[in-house]
Design a protein around this motif. Sequence first.
Motif, mmCIF file in Angstrom:
data_model
loop_
_atom_site.group_PDB
_atom_site.id
_atom_site.type_symbol
_atom_site.label_atom_id
_atom_site.label_comp_id
_atom_site.label_asym_id
_atom_site.label_seq_id
_atom_site.Cartn_x
_atom_site.Cartn_y
_atom_site.Cartn_z
ATOM 1 N N THR A 49 0.821 -1.220 0.000
ATOM 2 C CA THR A 49 0.000 0.000 0.000
ATOM 3 C C THR A 49 0.857 1.274 0.000
ATOM 4 O OG1 THR A 49 -1.749 -1.176 1.183
ATOM 5 C CG2 THR A 49 -1.830 1.239 1.238
ATOM 6 N N VAL A 50 0.498 2.193 -0.878
ATOM 7 C CA VAL A 50 1.119 3.523 -0.934
ATOM 8 C C VAL A 50 -0.015 4.552 -1.035
ATOM 9 C CG1 VAL A 50 3.200 2.663 -2.097
ATOM 10 C CG2 VAL A 50 1.285 3.525 -3.479
ATOM 11 N N LEU A 51 0.341 5.821 -0.891
ATOM 12 C CA LEU A 51 -0.645 6.879 -1.123
ATOM 13 C C LEU A 51 -0.519 7.344 -2.573
ATOM 14 C CD1 LEU A 51 -0.373 9.036 2.138
ATOM 15 C CD2 LEU A 51 -1.848 7.058 1.672
ATOM 16 N N PHE A 52 -1.645 7.436 -3.238
ATOM 17 C CA PHE A 52 -1.709 7.864 -4.641
ATOM 18 C C PHE A 52 -2.571 9.123 -4.646
ATOM 19 C CE2 PHE A 52 -3.055 7.829 -9.016
ATOM 20 C CZ PHE A 52 -2.098 7.115 -9.727
ATOM 21 N N ASP A 53 -1.941 10.269 -4.852
ATOM 22 C CA ASP A 53 -2.630 11.553 -4.676
ATOM 23 C C ASP A 53 -3.305 11.604 -3.301
ATOM 24 O OD1 ASP A 53 -1.784 12.323 -7.194
ATOM 25 O OD2 ASP A 53 -3.656 11.769 -8.176
ATOM 26 N N GLY A 54 -2.622 11.071 -2.315
ATOM 27 C CA GLY A 54 -3.086 11.152 -0.933
ATOM 28 C C GLY A 54 -4.035 10.062 -0.489
ATOM 29 N N VAL A 55 -4.404 9.182 -1.406
ATOM 30 C CA VAL A 55 -5.363 8.119 -1.083
ATOM 31 C C VAL A 55 -4.648 6.772 -1.161
ATOM 32 C CG1 VAL A 55 -7.517 6.991 -1.794
ATOM 33 C CG2 VAL A 55 -7.287 9.488 -1.957
ATOM 34 N N SER A 56 -4.902 5.891 -0.181
ATOM 35 C CA SER A 56 -4.189 4.615 -0.163
ATOM 36 C C SER A 56 -4.659 3.703 -1.292
ATOM 37 C CB SER A 56 -4.361 3.923 1.190
ATOM 38 O OG SER A 56 -5.719 3.693 1.483
ATOM 39 N N VAL A 57 -3.680 3.104 -1.965
ATOM 40 C CA VAL A 57 -3.962 2.117 -3.011
ATOM 41 C C VAL A 57 -2.973 0.968 -2.845
ATOM 42 C CG1 VAL A 57 -4.787 3.813 -4.707
ATOM 43 C CG2 VAL A 57 -2.382 3.135 -4.720
ATOM 44 N N LYS A 58 -3.366 -0.192 -3.333
ATOM 45 C CA LYS A 58 -2.455 -1.330 -3.356
ATOM 46 C C LYS A 58 -1.652 -1.232 -4.648
ATOM 47 C CE LYS A 58 -5.399 -4.118 -0.427
ATOM 48 N NZ LYS A 58 -6.320 -5.269 -0.276
ATOM 49 N N SER A 59 -0.366 -0.985 -4.516
ATOM 50 C CA SER A 59 0.425 -0.657 -5.701
ATOM 51 C C SER A 59 0.714 -1.862 -6.588
ATOM 52 C CB SER A 59 1.729 0.042 -5.302
ATOM 53 O OG SER A 59 2.534 -0.777 -4.485
ATOM 54 N N CYS A 60 0.311 -3.075 -6.137
ATOM 55 C CA CYS A 60 0.399 -4.229 -7.044
ATOM 56 C C CYS A 60 -0.843 -4.293 -7.926
ATOM 57 C CB CYS A 60 0.551 -5.531 -6.268
ATOM 58 S SG CYS A 60 -0.948 -6.065 -5.406
ATOM 59 N N THR A 73 3.229 8.593 -2.577
ATOM 60 C CA THR A 73 4.004 8.651 -1.336
ATOM 61 C C THR A 73 4.152 7.238 -0.807
ATOM 62 O OG1 THR A 73 3.065 10.826 -0.821
ATOM 63 C CG2 THR A 73 4.183 9.659 0.969
ATOM 64 N N THR A 74 5.387 6.841 -0.536
ATOM 65 C CA THR A 74 5.650 5.527 0.039
ATOM 66 C C THR A 74 6.016 5.698 1.509
ATOM 67 O OG1 THR A 74 8.065 5.384 -0.230
ATOM 68 C CG2 THR A 74 6.706 4.944 -2.201
ATOM 69 N N ILE A 75 6.194 4.566 2.178
ATOM 70 C CA ILE A 75 6.615 4.605 3.580
ATOM 71 C C ILE A 75 7.918 5.390 3.731
ATOM 72 C CG2 ILE A 75 7.881 2.410 3.407
ATOM 73 C CD1 ILE A 75 5.814 3.481 6.459
ATOM 74 N N GLU A 76 8.715 5.414 2.675
ATOM 75 C CA GLU A 76 10.016 6.093 2.748
ATOM 76 C C GLU A 76 9.894 7.608 2.655
ATOM 77 O OE1 GLU A 76 13.146 4.077 0.428
ATOM 78 O OE2 GLU A 76 11.724 2.421 0.223
ATOM 79 N N GLY A 77 8.705 8.087 2.315
ATOM 80 C CA GLY A 77 8.520 9.529 2.215
ATOM 81 C C GLY A 77 7.672 10.093 3.332
ATOM 82 N N LEU A 78 7.389 9.274 4.336
ATOM 83 C CA LEU A 78 6.435 9.696 5.366
ATOM 84 C C LEU A 78 7.082 10.554 6.452
ATOM 85 C CD1 LEU A 78 3.469 9.122 5.337
ATOM 86 C CD2 LEU A 78 3.856 7.138 6.825
ATOM 87 N N ALA A 79 8.284 10.208 6.865
ATOM 88 C CA ALA A 79 8.975 11.009 7.880
ATOM 89 C C ALA A 79 9.364 12.345 7.264
ATOM 90 C CB ALA A 79 10.213 10.266 8.367
ATOM 91 N N SER A 80 9.437 13.391 8.086
ATOM 92 C CA SER A 80 9.907 14.661 7.546
ATOM 93 C C SER A 80 10.852 15.314 8.544
ATOM 94 C CB SER A 80 8.742 15.593 7.212
ATOM 95 O OG SER A 80 8.054 15.959 8.370
ATOM 96 N N ASN A 81 11.909 15.886 8.006
ATOM 97 C CA ASN A 81 12.941 16.540 8.822
ATOM 98 C C ASN A 81 13.455 15.628 9.932
ATOM 99 O OD1 ASN A 81 12.595 18.924 7.301
ATOM 100 N ND2 ASN A 81 10.874 19.536 8.595
ATOM 101 N N GLY A 82 13.608 14.344 9.603
ATOM 102 C CA GLY A 82 14.144 13.411 10.583
ATOM 103 C C GLY A 82 13.155 12.982 11.653
#
Length: 160
Positions: A49-60, A73-82
């Motif tokens: 699951t990732v966010l696609f224009d802010g809405v969760s979708v199953k990317s498979c 947005t993936t899990i790798e883009g969720l944190a901000s400024n550490g």
Amino acid sequence: MAKISLTVDGAQVTDDVEPRMLLVQYLRETLGKTGTVIGCDTSNCGACTVLFDGVSVKSCNVLAVQAEGHEVTTIEGLASNGELHPVQQAFHDCHALQCGFCTPGMIMRSVDLLNENPHPTEEEIRNGLEGNLCRCTGYHNIVKAVQQAAGAPATTGGAS
Ligand code: FES
Ligand code: FES
């Protein structure tokens, strides 16, 4: 091959992809974003699951070419400024994982769930996460984590 341009975790990317390539493959294999995982490849487990224009979708369940012009947005883009995102922090605090395989998808779905409904009941959380499978935790601490992220006291008392 088809050229696609999109935004992934805040960065603009452009690539040539095969029309049949899945979004999850593009994220993992082309962009190296292996934080998004493949659990089933058949849209059952929610691990991708990732966010696609802010809405969760199953990317498979999405082709990479369908992401043309969109924001992912993936899990790798969720944190901000550490700083961990509040949902990430809550999963950590509540020990809402064991092997962690389901965790990226659980967190991305939970972020969307709380965007839709900032103060969900326990039942609404359980219903909201029904498309995401965890083979380890029995969901108890996952539900508690979403409650914590929502700023609500944990009320879940069951073991499953
Ligand atoms: Fe996408 Fe399981 S890998 S739903
Ligand atoms: Fe292992 Fe959920 S923590 S599958």
